[in-house]
Design an enzyme around this catalytic site. Structure first.
Site, PDB file in Angstrom:
ATOM      1  N   GLY A   1      69.586  14.406  34.412  1.00 15.21           N
ATOM      2  CA  GLY A   1      70.143  14.582  35.753  1.00 15.21           C
ATOM      3  C   GLY A   1      71.346  15.495  35.808  1.00 15.21           C
ATOM      4  O   GLY A   1      72.087  15.488  36.787  1.00 15.21           O
TER       5      GLY A   1
ATOM      6  N   GLN B   1      71.364   8.027  33.235  1.00 13.51           N
ATOM      7  CA  GLN B   1      71.473   8.613  34.571  1.00 13.51           C
ATOM      8  C   GLN B   1      72.793   8.159  35.195  1.00 13.51           C
ATOM      9  O   GLN B   1      73.616   7.539  34.526  1.00 13.51           O
ATOM     10  CB  GLN B   1      70.261   8.203  35.428  1.00 13.51           C
ATOM     11  CG  GLN B   1      68.942   8.847  34.993  1.00 13.51           C
ATOM     12  CD  GLN B   1      68.862  10.342  35.325  1.00 13.51           C
ATOM     13  OE1 GLN B   1      69.787  10.929  35.889  1.00 13.51           O
ATOM     14  NE2 GLN B   1      67.750  10.970  34.935  1.00 13.51           N
TER      15      GLN B   1
ATOM     16  N   ASP C   1      58.568  15.330  27.923  1.00 18.38           N
ATOM     17  CA  ASP C   1      59.361  14.622  28.928  1.00 18.38           C
ATOM     18  C   ASP C   1      58.464  13.594  29.615  1.00 18.38           C
ATOM     19  O   ASP C   1      57.284  13.457  29.278  1.00 18.38           O
ATOM     20  CB  ASP C   1      60.003  15.607  29.913  1.00 18.38           C
ATOM     21  CG  ASP C   1      58.969  16.380  30.695  1.00 18.38           C
ATOM     22  OD1 ASP C   1      57.766  16.068  30.580  1.00 18.38           O
ATOM     23  OD2 ASP C   1      59.360  17.301  31.430  1.00 18.38           O
ATOM     24  N   SER C   2      59.016  12.865  30.569  1.00 24.60           N
ATOM     25  CA  SER C   2      58.274  11.737  31.149  1.00 24.60           C
ATOM     26  C   SER C   2      57.517  12.122  32.406  1.00 24.60           C
ATOM     27  O   SER C   2      56.722  11.346  32.911  1.00 24.60           O
ATOM     28  CB  SER C   2      59.250  10.622  31.495  1.00 24.60           C
ATOM     29  OG  SER C   2      60.069  11.028  32.583  1.00 24.60           O
ATOM     30  N   GLY C   3      57.767  13.309  32.931  1.00 25.99           N
ATOM     31  CA  GLY C   3      57.153  13.726  34.185  1.00 25.99           C
ATOM     32  C   GLY C   3      58.009  13.452  35.401  1.00 25.99           C
ATOM     33  O   GLY C   3      57.758  13.995  36.480  1.00 25.99           O
ATOM     34  N   GLY C   4      59.030  12.626  35.242  1.00 19.73           N
ATOM     35  CA  GLY C   4      59.851  12.245  36.390  1.00 19.73           C
ATOM     36  C   GLY C   4      60.529  13.426  37.070  1.00 19.73           C
ATOM     37  O   GLY C   4      60.509  13.542  38.297  1.00 19.73           O
ATOM     38  N   PHE C   5      61.085  14.305  36.279  1.00 23.12           N
ATOM     39  CA  PHE C   5      61.821  15.434  36.850  1.00 23.12           C
ATOM     40  C   PHE C   5      60.904  16.361  37.642  1.00 23.12           C
ATOM     41  O   PHE C   5      61.240  16.802  38.744  1.00 23.12           O
ATOM     42  CB  PHE C   5      62.539  16.217  35.747  1.00 23.12           C
ATOM     43  CG  PHE C   5      63.329  17.382  36.249  1.00 23.12           C
ATOM     44  CD1 PHE C   5      64.546  17.192  36.888  1.00 23.12           C
ATOM     45  CD2 PHE C   5      62.845  18.679  36.109  1.00 23.12           C
ATOM     46  CE1 PHE C   5      65.267  18.276  37.373  1.00 23.12           C
ATOM     47  CE2 PHE C   5      63.565  19.764  36.591  1.00 23.12           C
ATOM     48  CZ  PHE C   5      64.768  19.560  37.221  1.00 23.12           C
TER      49      PHE C   5
ATOM     50  N   ASP D   1      61.895   8.100  34.335  1.00 21.53           N
ATOM     51  CA  ASP D   1      63.132   7.904  35.088  1.00 21.53           C
ATOM     52  C   ASP D   1      63.010   8.547  36.456  1.00 21.53           C
ATOM     53  O   ASP D   1      62.097   9.329  36.713  1.00 21.53           O
ATOM     54  CB  ASP D   1      64.344   8.486  34.330  1.00 21.53           C
ATOM     55  CG  ASP D   1      64.224   9.989  34.089  1.00 21.53           C
ATOM     56  OD1 ASP D   1      63.102  10.519  34.200  1.00 21.53           O
ATOM     57  OD2 ASP D   1      65.238  10.627  33.779  1.00 21.53           O
TER      58      ASP D   1
ATOM     59  N   ASP E   1      66.879  21.509  25.541  1.00 24.20           N
ATOM     60  CA  ASP E   1      65.706  22.294  25.924  1.00 24.20           C
ATOM     61  C   ASP E   1      66.056  23.035  27.191  1.00 24.20           C
ATOM     62  O   ASP E   1      66.890  22.556  27.984  1.00 24.20           O
ATOM     63  CB  ASP E   1      64.485  21.408  26.206  1.00 24.20           C
ATOM     64  CG  ASP E   1      64.571  20.791  27.597  1.00 24.20           C
ATOM     65  OD1 ASP E   1      65.354  19.845  27.781  1.00 24.20           O
ATOM     66  OD2 ASP E   1      63.892  21.291  28.509  1.00 24.20           O
TER      67      ASP E   1
END
Lengths: 396, 396
Positions: free
Chosen positions: B241, B214, B115-119, B169, B291
């Site tokens: 999201g 999103q 993942d991008s780390g945003g969450f 994101d 996931d």
């Protein structure tokens, strides 16, 4: 190490036992060879043979922590230990019996040795009162009140279905006044008699009761304890109350005083010991069996035993080390994963770190015992012990 | 279930792909069959194919918790997920790169999605400040200050060597004002452009970047987000999201609004979802990839997914139940151990309890996906879904 391939087939070097149930007693000990005082033997049980010197992984509450039972067997263990104190509190001995006994409950079909609960009553329970009758104590889990007596301890061990059972004894903290050591030793002798009587009522054919030599670090008390237990003609003898802070040298000196009083024809078990060096020096003096939480507990804390020495995986120097933990080990965890990854897992507190290092250490202890058995069989124990202590004593 | 034997060979029912590197793109998606909106496909990567619908076990800090990597593979997983946020903080992306990348570090040779780390910046870090440039935050581990931008997120994912990478994101908490949802969605679109530019600079052949739709639960915002991302022509699209407290029905309604805007020729990934029922209903609407930490987290807490329903092993009713957890499962942990033993392990807080139930649940999720793939291949997804939801929804 190349000798490991040979060790795997080590047992087959000895003449086959005569077949048939009558030819071999359900429980017994065969001494195959001696090298100095170090002994190579087999403990026979209806659930399988135990190659000695043997190390018993500790399965406190019916699981060797962080390992599947298959891994314990594959590491080379012939027998494991379980704790009466823990199992009587949870899930309860009667419950385990209703479920078919400890072996099927925890999926271990080899022999199991249970302790008597005496040591844990001393070290874990909140409040305890020792009388001639036994030990009253409060559970460390929920504060509930319980009583352990020689009779109840043996009853529990029979309910669990233990192949080797231990007499109920009083373990006192050291150092202590000689008078206090003597009192506890003599109480333990009376409890041994009561344990034996209870064992004769409850046990099944092929199960065995071991006596426990007590007496602190006092040679005279130890000798008296040993002589009186031997007079009871039990199938095996343990040395208890050591490795409780008295130090390596005092422990070995005490062992040297005790062992000449124990019969050569029966297995000798040093309880709760210890480091690899402790095991080597104790085997050198004639001990056949050991148990200790050290391999699994150290593993959970990031400390590994390897053929190149002890390794603290939490140490920052491993952070970018791509080498395996121990290329000489046959354990997959010691060969397939990098030290860098193990370091990361331990620093992150991940399950897999505890799983891999418990596996490595359990396997190392079994390889150590196998190497000792081979060295004794080949009459080179002294040279092996000196060389091995040097290499495994390093900081890796 | 008998169909499981067939599922094992499910892939072979499709016409073989033409051989040779040129005939198959390094990354791509093949749609094999549709049943209603449910899709049977394959995501092709240089590290191996991913059979879809696919569930990706979560290996947050480079380990699927309490499982050996071999167990994850044997359970049937083709791909796993790892978390950029956790790995950038420990052991660090540059360190993983110096050690040869995430695959060899954690011994997983199949594809990995990061993942991008945003969450996690939103959900885990102590202090954060979101600007056009990116997200400033403090580590939840040691309070150290870090910056994540679209450029840095992609750089990290490339350093890790992820096969499928996610755009950076902004994930906001729901419910939120429409204005706030719109602002975050539009920022995420601009970050998608920057992620794409960074990906084109840093990535290797065969790696893929997915965009993330999103827009909260607002159909118009979601549609706009999807259209703009599709215009960027990315190799795959995720729906982000969701499953953040909006409820099952709202989530499904939002999905129904989004999916018609995504191209049929590319894989669709629903992030962080979910229960078995969520997976079935999302596949029914056309989702290909998932996931979720649920199988492993629930396992550690004593909650098992079985073909006979959910089972809480901590419940006292299992204390003397000798039956296996799930005789229909092919997972050894579900068949070889009694519920009574699993109950004991969970009550005792033992490692082996978490190990066995994480294994059972990880295996169940893979069997569930395999069963879905087979049902789609055989054109009976609707009937299968109705029957399966009924049986797995029980309390076992």
């Amino acid at each position: 190490m190349n000798e490991l391939d040979e060790i795997k087939s080590c047992g087959s070097a000895f003449p086959p036992e005569p077949a048939g149930e009558k030819a071999r007693p359900a429980f017994g000990y065969t001494l195959h060879a001696q090298d100095g005082r170090a002994r190579l033997g087999t403990v026979h049980t209806p659930r399988g043979d135990i190659r000695t010197p043997a190390f018993m992984p500790v399965g406190t509450v019916a699981t060797v922590k962080a390992l599947y039972p298959e891994q314990v067997r594959q590491a080379g263990a012939d027998i494991i230990l379980a704790n009466t104190y823990h199992l009587m509190l949870r899930p309860g001995a009667e419950r385990v019996a209703r479920l078919g006994g400890l072996h099927s409950f925890m999926r271990w079909d080899g022999p199991i040795l249970t302790d008597s609960g005496g040591f844990q009553v001393m070290s874990l329970s909140k409040i305890r009162k020792i009388t001639e009758a036994g030990a009253e104590f409060q559970s460390h889990i929920d504060g509930s009140r319980h009583m352990l007596s020689p009779e109840r301890s043996i009853e529990i061990q029979c309910l669990l279905g233990a192949d080797i059972q231990m007499q109920f004894d009083e373990c006192i903290e050291l150092p202590a006044e000689r008078r206090e050591v003597e009192r506890a030793m003599e109480l333990s002798l009376r409890w041994a008699e009561r344990s034996k009587a209870s064992f004769e009522r409850h046990s099944k054919a092929g199960q065995a009761l071991f006596g426990i030599v007590q007496g602190g670090t006092d040679a005279e008390l130890r000798a008296r304890s040993a002589r009186e237990l031997v007079a009871m003609d039990l199938p095996g003898y343990a040395v208890g109350g050591l490795a409780v802070g008295e130090g390596h040298d005092v422990m070995l000196a005490t062992l040297e005083g005790v062992l000449p009083h124990l019969p050569e024809s029966k297995p000798r078990y040093l309880m709760g010991v210890g480091t690899p060096e402790d095991l080597i020096e104790s085997v050198r003096r004639g001990i056949d069996m050991f148990d200790c939480v050290m391999p699994t507990r150290n593993g959970r804390h990031g400390l590994a035993f390897t053929w190149g020495g002890r390794v603290n995986l939490r140490n920052a120097k491993h952070a970018e080390d791509l080498s395996p933990l121990d290329p000489e080990s046959a354990c997959p965890a010691a060969r397939d994963y990098s030290r860098a990854y193990l370091h990361h897992l331990m620093r992150s507190g991940e399950y897999l770190g505890a799983m891999l290092l418990s596996w490595v250490n359990t396997w190392f202890y079994q390889e150590l015992m196998a190497a000792m058995r081979l060295a004794i069989a080949e009459g080179r124990f002294e040279a092996w012990a000196a060389a091995t202590k040097e290499r495994i004593g390093r900081k890796g």
